[in-house]
Scaffold this motif. Structure first.
Motif, short mmCIF file in Angstrom:
data_model
loop_
_atom_site.label_atom_id
_atom_site.label_comp_id
_atom_site.label_asym_id
_atom_site.label_seq_id
_atom_site.Cartn_x
_atom_site.Cartn_y
_atom_site.Cartn_z
N GLY A 28 -5.87 10.13 0.86
CA GLY A 28 -6.68 10.55 -0.28
C GLY A 28 -5.94 11.52 -1.18
O GLY A 28 -5.98 11.42 -2.41
N ARG A 44 -4.38 11.26 -5.26
CA ARG A 44 -4.48 12.26 -6.33
C ARG A 44 -3.11 12.60 -6.89
O ARG A 44 -2.94 12.71 -8.11
CB ARG A 44 -5.15 13.53 -5.79
N ARG A 72 -6.82 1.98 2.24
CA ARG A 72 -7.21 3.35 1.91
C ARG A 72 -6.37 3.91 0.76
O ARG A 72 -6.91 4.52 -0.18
CB ARG A 72 -7.07 4.25 3.13
N ARG A 92 -7.34 2.23 -2.55
CA ARG A 92 -8.61 2.74 -3.07
C ARG A 92 -8.47 4.16 -3.59
O ARG A 92 -9.05 4.52 -4.63
CB ARG A 92 -9.69 2.68 -1.98
N ALA A 93 -7.72 4.99 -2.87
CA ALA A 93 -7.55 6.40 -3.30
C ALA A 93 -6.87 6.47 -4.66
O ALA A 93 -7.27 7.25 -5.53
CB ALA A 93 -6.75 7.16 -2.25
N GLU A 147 -9.35 5.27 -7.36
CA GLU A 147 -10.38 6.27 -7.62
C GLU A 147 -9.86 7.40 -8.50
O GLU A 147 -10.49 7.80 -9.48
CB GLU A 147 -10.91 6.83 -6.29
N HIS A 148 -8.70 7.94 -8.15
CA HIS A 148 -8.16 9.08 -8.88
C HIS A 148 -7.62 8.68 -10.25
O HIS A 148 -7.59 9.49 -11.18
CB HIS A 148 -7.08 9.78 -8.07
N GLY A 155 -8.87 6.19 -12.05
CA GLY A 155 -9.94 5.64 -12.86
C GLY A 155 -9.85 4.14 -13.07
O GLY A 155 -10.32 3.63 -14.09
N ARG A 188 -10.72 0.16 -12.20
CA ARG A 188 -11.74 -0.69 -11.61
C ARG A 188 -11.06 -1.69 -10.70
O ARG A 188 -10.00 -2.21 -11.02
CB ARG A 188 -12.51 -1.44 -12.70
N THR A 189 -11.63 -1.96 -9.56
CA THR A 189 -11.08 -2.95 -8.64
C THR A 189 -12.09 -4.02 -8.37
O THR A 189 -13.30 -3.81 -8.46
CB THR A 189 -10.66 -2.30 -7.30
#
Length: 426
Positions: free
Chosen positions: A128, A132, A183, A186-187, A190-191, A193, A195-196
């Motif tokens: 995660g 970032r 993981r 996805r991380a 997410e950070h 921005g 779309r998946t």
């Protein structure tokens, strides 16, 4: 015919746009005429397949090359791989620190960050945080998340390259069998921005050119010593057909590049020399007694220093002591080098490499001196006659460079390139 890393390139009508790209990238054929000669394709067919590569932004025209015909005429236009159409993200995890970077497709580091990442905190937290870091580095490098074609990750444990999962890692508690690709993908999304697509993990295809949901960025995972070896071999010793690197930090591991490709064994366990038994009674983190890592790693040297009253808790602490010339640290590093050199005598006899590179926290003069003492004493002269024992050229960036190269070689291999061109609609 054979391309990069011994890869076979199809000839005749079977030669695809991906095959032509491979010939250009490897330098074997860099003009339209040379591609015709190499593949047997007609001029029109070569032109059609090159047009797909140009529309994808993967090729560009360079300067004029030598005249193809002895009768003279205009110089032929050279073709070049365009490394500006995408970027790669790469990260290298150690037990207590991590390093991440944005790289060009040819391995130039555009932005880089190093920070504390404790592997014992588990994959959910560590990956995660990496996501970032990646998002922040992209902004620093001036690139958009949509320009990322793939992510490469080096980890300090054995990896099943088919699944990207670590297998019974001695120094990565909580990571065994974990879905690292999913993981981390996805991380990052997410950070950054992004779309998946529903249910997308970290092993999907590269992004398409149309709108709508974006497929996941491909994530490739490999052992850190493997990727260090790959980065060092490709950048400094491309003509060495058998290259071995030994990383001595908190643990000990080896990476091997044979015939231009990483040698992993049947399930990713090749090179785990830190758990060869050397007859000592020290308890290793793997639960066994007498492993090489238990007596000769940076962690082992740190423990011995701490027992002698010298503050040291890890291989990086030992490295700092060696840099300052601490006499006891230097003596212990030389002794550790002798113990590793004894094991490497067998490795060299078996693999017969042209280059043996020592890397990691202990890779300084005292350790290297110890390695050479025992290696040349124990190995057969035939095995060392053409052997160069050297230290790292890329230093702490070797894993990043290797991870980036792994992603590029995977994504632009002929068959994968064809799949990606189809996804791009060209």
């Amino acid at each position: 015919m054979t391309g990069r890393a011994g890869r076979t390139v199809k000839a005749g009508n079977q030669a695809s746009a991906g095959d032509l790209l491979e010939l250009v990238r490897s330098g074997r054929a860099t003009t339209r005429g040379a591609l015709q000669q190499a593949t047997g394709l007609s001029r029109a067919t070569v032109g059609q397949r090159l047009d797909r590569l140009f529309r994808a932004g993967w090729l560009r025209e360079g300067a004029g090359g030598p005249v193809d015909s002895p009768l003279g005429g205009r110089p032929s236009i050279t073709l070049e791989f365009d490394d500006a159409h995408a970027v790669v993200l790469a990260a290298d995890l150690d037990t207590r620190h991590g390093r991440a970077a944005v790289l060009t497709l040819t391995g130039e580091i555009l932005a880089e960050h190093t920070g504390v990442l404790v592997i014992d905190e588990g994959p959910e937290t560590v990956l995660g945080e990496l996501g970032r870091w990646f998002a922040e580095l992209l902004e620093k490098a001036g690139h958009r998340a949509e320009e990322v074609c793939g992510i490469g990750l080096a980890v300090p444990g054995p990896v099943d390259s088919d699944t990207g999962r670590v297998v019974q890692p001695p120094i990565m508690p909580g990571w065994d069998g974990y879905d690292i690709r999913g993981r981390l993908g996805r991380a990052f999304a997410e950070h950054a921005g992004l779309r998946t697509a529903p249910g997308a993990g970290g092993g999907g295809t590269a992004p398409g050119m149309s709108g709508g949901a974006r497929t996941a960025v491909p994530v490739l995972v490999d052992n850190d010593a493997n990727l260090m070896a790959y980065g060092e071999q490709r950048s400094g010793y491309p003509d060495c057909s058998a290259f071995a690197l030994v990383k001595v930090s908190t643990g000990i591991g080896a990476g091997m590049v044979v015939g231009g490709s990483i040698y992993r064994g049947v399930d990713g366990g090749a090179g785990d020399i830190g758990h060869i038994r050397v007859g000592a009674d020290a308890l290793c983190r793997c639960g066994s007694y007498g492993c090489l890592a238990a007596v000769a790693s940076g962690g082992a040297v740190a423990r011995r220093l701490a027992e002698a009253g010298v503050p040291a808790a890890s291989g990086s602490d030992v490295r700092d002591l060696l840099t300052s010339g601490h006499p006891e640290a230097m003596a212990l590093a030389r002794e550790a080098g002798r113990q590793v050199g004894d094991v490497l005598a067998t490795v060299v006899t078996l693999l017969n490499p042209g280059v043996l590179m020592i890397a990691g926290d202990l890779a300084g003069t005292p350790f290297l001196t110890g390695v050479r003492e025992l290696l040349y004493q124990r190995a057969l002269p035939r095995s060392t006659a053409h052997l160069d024992v050297v230290t790292s050229r890329l230093g702490e960036r070797a894993g990043l460079v290797g991870a980036g190269a792994l992603v590029v070689e995977y994504l632009y291999a002929p068959e994968r390139a064809e799949e990606r061109l189809a996804a791009l609609g060209v």
